[in-house]
Design an enzyme around this catalytic site. Structure first.
Site, PDB file in Angstrom:
ATOM      1  N   LYS A 268       0.855  -1.191   0.000  1.00  0.00           N
ATOM      2  CA  LYS A 268       0.000   0.000   0.000  1.00  0.00           C
ATOM      3  C   LYS A 268       0.895   1.245   0.000  1.00  0.00           C
ATOM      4  O   LYS A 268       1.675   1.442   0.927  1.00  0.00           O
ATOM      5  CB  LYS A 268      -0.905  -0.007   1.241  1.00  0.00           C
ATOM      6  CG  LYS A 268      -1.652   1.312   1.497  1.00  0.00           C
ATOM      7  CD  LYS A 268      -2.580   1.230   2.720  1.00  0.00           C
ATOM      8  CE  LYS A 268      -3.226   2.588   3.024  1.00  0.00           C
ATOM      9  NZ  LYS A 268      -4.116   2.558   4.224  1.00  0.00           N
ATOM     10  N   ASP A 273      -2.778  10.174   3.440  1.00  0.00           N
ATOM     11  CA  ASP A 273      -4.168   9.742   3.579  1.00  0.00           C
ATOM     12  C   ASP A 273      -4.953  10.772   4.387  1.00  0.00           C
ATOM     13  O   ASP A 273      -4.907  10.780   5.620  1.00  0.00           O
ATOM     14  CB  ASP A 273      -4.215   8.362   4.270  1.00  0.00           C
ATOM     15  CG  ASP A 273      -5.647   7.848   4.439  1.00  0.00           C
ATOM     16  OD1 ASP A 273      -6.567   8.456   3.845  1.00  0.00           O
ATOM     17  OD2 ASP A 273      -5.821   6.838   5.157  1.00  0.00           O
ATOM     18  N   LYS A 280     -10.593  12.770   7.610  1.00  0.00           N
ATOM     19  CA  LYS A 280     -10.160  12.443   8.970  1.00  0.00           C
ATOM     20  C   LYS A 280     -10.200  13.703   9.837  1.00  0.00           C
ATOM     21  O   LYS A 280     -10.068  14.808   9.325  1.00  0.00           O
ATOM     22  CB  LYS A 280      -8.715  11.933   8.951  1.00  0.00           C
ATOM     23  CG  LYS A 280      -8.534  10.550   8.382  1.00  0.00           C
ATOM     24  CD  LYS A 280      -7.063  10.146   8.396  1.00  0.00           C
ATOM     25  CE  LYS A 280      -6.859   8.771   7.787  1.00  0.00           C
ATOM     26  NZ  LYS A 280      -7.475   7.669   8.551  1.00  0.00           N
ATOM     27  N   ASP A 291       1.485   6.437   5.527  1.00  0.00           N
ATOM     28  CA  ASP A 291       0.541   5.457   4.998  1.00  0.00           C
ATOM     29  C   ASP A 291       1.071   4.721   3.762  1.00  0.00           C
ATOM     30  O   ASP A 291       0.348   3.941   3.147  1.00  0.00           O
ATOM     31  CB  ASP A 291      -0.790   6.164   4.695  1.00  0.00           C
ATOM     32  CG  ASP A 291      -1.986   5.266   4.920  1.00  0.00           C
ATOM     33  OD1 ASP A 291      -1.842   4.243   5.629  1.00  0.00           O
ATOM     34  OD2 ASP A 291      -3.065   5.583   4.385  1.00  0.00           O
ATOM     35  N   ASP A 350     -12.333   6.759   3.422  1.00  0.00           N
ATOM     36  CA  ASP A 350     -11.114   6.596   4.216  1.00  0.00           C
ATOM     37  C   ASP A 350     -10.656   5.134   4.263  1.00  0.00           C
ATOM     38  O   ASP A 350      -9.569   4.832   4.727  1.00  0.00           O
ATOM     39  CB  ASP A 350     -11.357   7.140   5.631  1.00  0.00           C
ATOM     40  CG  ASP A 350     -10.067   7.412   6.378  1.00  0.00           C
ATOM     41  OD1 ASP A 350      -8.996   7.348   5.749  1.00  0.00           O
ATOM     42  OD2 ASP A 350     -10.141   7.689   7.592  1.00  0.00           O
ATOM     43  N   GLU A 352      -9.407   3.361   2.032  1.00  0.00           N
ATOM     44  CA  GLU A 352      -8.860   3.414   0.674  1.00  0.00           C
ATOM     45  C   GLU A 352      -7.754   2.392   0.441  1.00  0.00           C
ATOM     46  O   GLU A 352      -7.516   1.996  -0.701  1.00  0.00           O
ATOM     47  CB  GLU A 352      -8.326   4.824   0.390  1.00  0.00           C
ATOM     48  CG  GLU A 352      -6.884   5.119   0.857  1.00  0.00           C
ATOM     49  CD  GLU A 352      -6.695   5.052   2.369  1.00  0.00           C
ATOM     50  OE1 GLU A 352      -7.703   5.110   3.091  1.00  0.00           O
ATOM     51  OE2 GLU A 352      -5.537   4.920   2.814  1.00  0.00           O
ATOM     52  N   ARG A 354      -7.525  -0.776   1.187  1.00  0.00           N
ATOM     53  CA  ARG A 354      -8.024  -2.050   0.655  1.00  0.00           C
ATOM     54  C   ARG A 354      -8.404  -1.907  -0.820  1.00  0.00           C
ATOM     55  O   ARG A 354      -8.350  -2.873  -1.571  1.00  0.00           O
ATOM     56  CB  ARG A 354      -9.202  -2.543   1.513  1.00  0.00           C
ATOM     57  CG  ARG A 354     -10.389  -1.637   1.512  1.00  0.00           C
ATOM     58  CD  ARG A 354     -11.334  -1.888   2.689  1.00  0.00           C
ATOM     59  NE  ARG A 354     -10.792  -1.360   3.948  1.00  0.00           N
ATOM     60  CZ  ARG A 354     -11.412  -1.473   5.121  1.00  0.00           C
ATOM     61  NH1 ARG A 354     -12.567  -2.103   5.215  1.00  0.00           N
ATOM     62  NH2 ARG A 354     -10.857  -0.970   6.212  1.00  0.00           N
TER      63      ARG A 354
HETATM   64  N1  BES Z   1      -4.370   4.565   6.863  1.00  0.00           N
HETATM   65  C1  BES Z   1      -5.508   4.286   7.650  1.00  0.00           C
HETATM   66  C2  BES Z   1      -5.224   3.326   8.797  1.00  0.00           C
HETATM   67  C3  BES Z   1      -4.260   3.775   9.862  1.00  0.00           C
HETATM   68  C4  BES Z   1      -4.712   4.180  11.088  1.00  0.00           C
HETATM   69  C5  BES Z   1      -2.904   3.707   9.661  1.00  0.00           C
HETATM   70  C6  BES Z   1      -3.836   4.539  12.082  1.00  0.00           C
HETATM   71  C7  BES Z   1      -2.024   4.073  10.643  1.00  0.00           C
HETATM   72  C8  BES Z   1      -2.486   4.483  11.870  1.00  0.00           C
HETATM   73  C9  BES Z   1      -6.603   3.670   6.776  1.00  0.00           C
HETATM   74  O1  BES Z   1      -6.614   4.079   5.459  1.00  0.00           O
HETATM   75  C10 BES Z   1      -7.900   4.071   7.373  1.00  0.00           C
HETATM   76  O2  BES Z   1      -8.187   5.228   7.364  1.00  0.00           O
HETATM   77  N2  BES Z   1      -8.662   3.113   7.873  1.00  0.00           N
HETATM   78  C11 BES Z   1      -9.915   3.378   8.471  1.00  0.00           C
HETATM   79  C12 BES Z   1     -10.904   2.380   7.935  1.00  0.00           C
HETATM   80  C13 BES Z   1     -12.311   2.652   8.335  1.00  0.00           C
HETATM   81  C14 BES Z   1     -12.826   3.909   7.637  1.00  0.00           C
HETATM   82  C15 BES Z   1     -13.162   1.472   7.957  1.00  0.00           C
HETATM   83  C16 BES Z   1      -9.752   3.220   9.979  1.00  0.00           C
HETATM   84  O3  BES Z   1      -9.041   2.320  10.403  1.00  0.00           O
HETATM   85  O4  BES Z   1     -10.307   4.033  10.697  1.00  0.00           O
HETATM   86 ZN    ZN Z   2      -4.834   4.721   4.688  1.00  0.00          ZN
HETATM   87 MN    MN Z   3      -7.736   5.853   5.173  1.00  0.00          MN
END
Ligand code: BES
Ligand code: ZN
Ligand code: MN
Length: 500
Positions: A268, A273, A280, A291, A350, A352, A354
């Site tokens: 990834k 992000d 966010k 990220d 968010d 993204e 996956r």
């Molecule tokens: N890049 C984030 C995940 C992340 C969180 C990485 C904390 C490093 C530290 C990912 O893209 C994300 O935003 N995931 C969301 C998914 C949710 C919207 C289903 C999350 O984990 O909140």
């Molecule tokens: Zn992310």
């Molecule tokens: Mn994200």
């Protein structure tokens, strides 16, 4: 860092600083902690060891000047913890601890006395050198007054009777591992404006040029190719950003490698992000520059593979883009068609990672991958589940998992297996499309992995969720705060084991 082996008696080694591991013997009749590796050093430090000032406690550091009976100018005692629990994993961190202790003290060289470990002398040398590289790295900053504190020379003092050929090989390999892990850390450390998808692509190209192997090649494709390949999931994230997305494809194909297996490494590479339209909160958003740590881990792994030349075919893919809100960005409710033809309802923009991985994994299979590993800072949920200690591992194949688990252990990287039961599939069911891109609050790391599973089919696959482990939140005795380079060593160990 110049790294060499010495087979001299440690007492005879002339050095700025001789570092040794001291362990807690945990025996009632022998209360003094023991120096691992040499009797002369035990005597040189005997006052200290019997005084109770040194306990052998894990990663405790005590420095002695002009140690009696030793040629070294200083003796550094590094705690190895309880002797029964001391393994190459503790040794790796003890070496890092020694370097990080010496760096701010203006010392630029050291000799490290190799203690015995159960995994053998070669594994011990590897651990010391890898740990030293990890410890020697401090993330660069943009401060005008930053200082260079790097250690320039490390000598590993090994037992005179050791198999010297094997130790030379272990040293050379460890150097490649350590440098590759630090290459990954450099990439992850850069802020979003200095590591755009285009810049990441350029760094990948430069790395491949420097490896300079006729068996390693790279293509960096732009938006046209991503659309041409019908990577609708990857593109749905990329469409909102003004920075052109990049699809980085590396192929390692050494002579003499069998047609199969072909390992696909997919990372990834979200260079920033923001969350997109599902933006966010501002608090902590700056962290989302890391990220792309999964992608950077794959670049580091490919670097090591290109240099170590295992006889196995490997394909490396990094899907690099920003995730931004804009008038062109995708919206919650949109339906996207992935490369495999599967339809995806976007619930949250968010989620993204996956999406870009879905097409990256499918493309790796299209290019012939028979086994897949992906690495991604995928979910906040994995941080809730495992904190900053273990990375989450998911696998759809027990044989591949057990091989990977052994690789993790050799690499000294902590990871914990998470479930992927079909029962979780219903979390990503959609009313309008084949699947949706979020699975709700509960089991969030698992529903993200279930989403990826839709795109690997029956291909044996390992998914590494490194959201909690890619960035070290505070300084540790063996590693600096900042990018950790997690997963590089485990992946390379795995690739080596697959090559037989
Ligand atoms: N890049 C984030 C995940 C992340 C969180 C990485 C904390 C490093 C530290 C990912 O893209 C994300 O935003 N995931 C969301 C998914 C949710 C919207 C289903 C999350 O984990 O909140
Ligand atoms: Zn992310
Ligand atoms: Mn994200």
């Amino acid at each position: 860092m110049k790294t060499t082996l010495s087979y001299s008696n440690p007492a005879e080694v002339e050095t700025e600083c001789l570092a040794v591991v001291v362990v807690d013997r945990g025996e009632k009749d022998k209360p003094a902690p023991a120096v691992l590796g040499n009797q002369a050093i035990q005597s040189a430090a005997s006052d200290l060891l019997t005084s109770g000032e040194v306990s052998g406690k894990i990663f405790e550091t005590v420095m002695v000047h002009r140690p009696e009976g030793l040629k070294a100018r200083r003796l550094l005692l590094v705690g190895g913890g309880k002797v029964k629990e001391f393994s190459s994993s503790e040794l790796r961190k003890a070496a890092g601890t020694a370097l990080r202790f010496l760096k701010p003290r203006k010392l630029r060289s050291l000799a490290f006395v190799l203690p015995e470990v159960a995994s053998g002398t070669a594994a011990g040398v590897k651990a010391v050198v890898e740990g030293a590289y990890v410890g020697n790295f401090d993330p660069d900053t943009y401060k005008s007054d930053r200082k260079d504190q790097l250690i320039r020379e490390l000598t590993v003092v090994a037992p005179a009777g050791a198999d010297r050929g094997a130790l030379d090989k272990a040293l050379a390999e460890a150097r490649v591992m350590g440098e590759s892990q630090n290459f990954t850390r450099e990439l992850v450390n850069e802020p979003g404006n200095r590591m755009t998808p285009t810049m990441l692509g350029e760094r990948a190209r430069k790395m491949v040029a420097e490896v300079n192997s006729p068996h390693l090649s790279i293509d960096v494709f732009g938006p046209e190719k991503i659309r041409e390949l019908k990577m609708g999931a990857f593109w749905s994230v990329a469409q909102g950003s003004d920075e052109p997305a990049q699809l980085i494809v590396m192929r390692y194909s050494p002579p003499g490698a069998p047609e199969k297996p072909v390992l696909g490494l997919v990372g990834k590479g979200i260079t920033f992000d923001s969350g997109g339209i599902s933006i966010k909160p501002a608090d902590g958003m700056e962290k989302m520059k890391y990220d792309m740590a999964g992608g950077a881990a794959m670049l580091g792994a490919i670097r090591a593979i290109g240099l170590l030349q295992p006889k196995i075919k490997v394909i490396g893919i990094v899907c690099a883009t920003e995730n931004m809100p804009s008038g062109k960005a995708q919206k919650p409710g949109d339906v996207q068609i992935a490369m495999t033809g599967k339809s995806i309802e976007i619930i949250n923009t968010d989620a993204e990672g996956r999406l870009v991985l879905a097409d990256g994994l499918a493309y790796a299979r299209q290019l012939g991958a028979t086994h897949l590993i992906d690495a991604a800072t995928l979910t906040g949920a994995v941080v809730v589940a495992l904190g900053g200690v273990n990375a989450g591992v998911f696998a759809n194949n027990d044989d591949m998992y057990s091989r990977f688990e052994q690789a993790e252990h050799r690499a000294g990287e902590k990871m914990w297996r998470m479930p992927l039961d079909e029962d979780y599939r219903e979390l990503i069911k959609s009313g309008i499309a084949d699947i949706k891109n979020t699975g709700g609050r509960y089991g969030g790391a698992i529903s993200a992995a279930m989403f990826l599973k839709e795109f690997v089919d029956d291909t044996p696959w390992i998914h590494l969720d490194i959201a909690g482990t890619a960035w070290t939140e505070e300084n540790k005795s063996w590693i600096a705060v900042g990018p950790s380079g997690i997963a590089v060593r485990s992946i390379v160990e795995f690739v080596k084991s697959m090559a037989g």
